[in-house]
Design an enzyme around this catalytic site. Structure first.
Site, PDB file in Angstrom:
ATOM      1  N   THR A   1       8.946   8.644   0.002  1.00 58.40           N
ATOM      2  CA  THR A   1       7.798   8.076   0.521  1.00 58.40           C
ATOM      3  C   THR A   1       7.726   6.519   0.292  1.00 58.40           C
ATOM      4  O   THR A   1       8.503   6.068  -0.388  1.00 58.40           O
ATOM      5  CB  THR A   1       6.395   8.780  -0.136  1.00 58.40           C
ATOM      6  OG1 THR A   1       6.496   8.639  -1.382  1.00 58.40           O
ATOM      7  CG2 THR A   1       6.405  10.305   0.203  1.00 58.40           C
ATOM      8  N   ASP A   2       7.033   5.818   1.243  1.00 63.43           N
ATOM      9  CA  ASP A   2       6.731   4.478   0.982  1.00 63.43           C
ATOM     10  C   ASP A   2       5.490   4.248   0.437  1.00 63.43           C
ATOM     11  O   ASP A   2       4.872   5.196  -0.298  1.00 63.43           O
ATOM     12  CB  ASP A   2       6.692   4.073   2.459  1.00 63.43           C
ATOM     13  CG  ASP A   2       5.588   4.490   3.273  1.00 63.43           C
ATOM     14  OD1 ASP A   2       4.636   5.014   2.771  1.00 63.43           O
ATOM     15  OD2 ASP A   2       5.640   4.133   4.714  1.00 63.43           O
ATOM     16  N   ALA A   3       5.108   2.980   0.274  1.00 65.43           N
ATOM     17  CA  ALA A   3       3.913   2.703  -0.383  1.00 65.43           C
ATOM     18  C   ALA A   3       2.486   3.302   0.099  1.00 65.43           C
ATOM     19  O   ALA A   3       1.413   3.371  -0.496  1.00 65.43           O
ATOM     20  CB  ALA A   3       3.414   1.030  -0.416  1.00 65.43           C
TER      21      ALA A   3
END
Length: 147
Positions: free
Chosen positions: A21-23
């Site tokens: 996942t990203d931020a």
């Protein structure tokens, strides 16, 4: 080598981990390509051929081109179903249609086409797909291009 069941795309289950996942807490776009790669690798293994075995035979499959459409986000802990099916079989290449679905609600998240080339491991020059492998691939219900 076993043939793929005619008309049935191969499917591989996987889960979204924190590292995917990203931020914003959603799967980073390039990771869908990783999920697709894993499905193709597991599909090849299901046909009875591990990539390590191919490399020992001076054969590699390398991605030539990739096209993807992102339709909805996957999130941490989602269980995914990734499909792989051959839509084009040439002398030294394959084109796959792949889809990534969220299992819980059957939402299509990403779909794409990946062109994979068969090359010599020692020189990366194109080489014909071996006959036993072609026969297994052709079991997907395709006739090789140009025949």
């Amino acid at each position: 080598m076993r043939a793929q069941h005619e008309g049935q795309p191969f499917t591989h289950a996987c889960r979204v981990y924190y590292e995917d996942t990203d931020a914003g807490g959603v799967v980073y776009y390039v990771n869908y390509l990783k999920f697709m790669e894993r499905a193709r690798t597991e599909w090849l293994r299901a046909l009875g051929c591990a990539q390590s075995q191919l490399a020992a035979e001076n054969l590699l499959f390398v991605v030539h081109s990739a096209e993807a459409r992102y339709l909805a986000p996957a999130r941490l802990d989602d269980e995914l179903r990734v499909s792989a099916e051959i839509i084009e079989l040439n002398r030294a290449s394959l084109r796959f249609r792949q889809q990534v679905w969220r299992t819980s609600d059957a939402t299509l998240l990403c779909e794409g086409q990946i062109m994979v080339a068969c090359v010599r491991a020692d020189s990366f020059k194109p080489r014909a797909i071996p006959e036993a492998l072609r026969a297994a691939f052709a079991g997907a219900g395709l006739s090789p291009a140009g025949e």
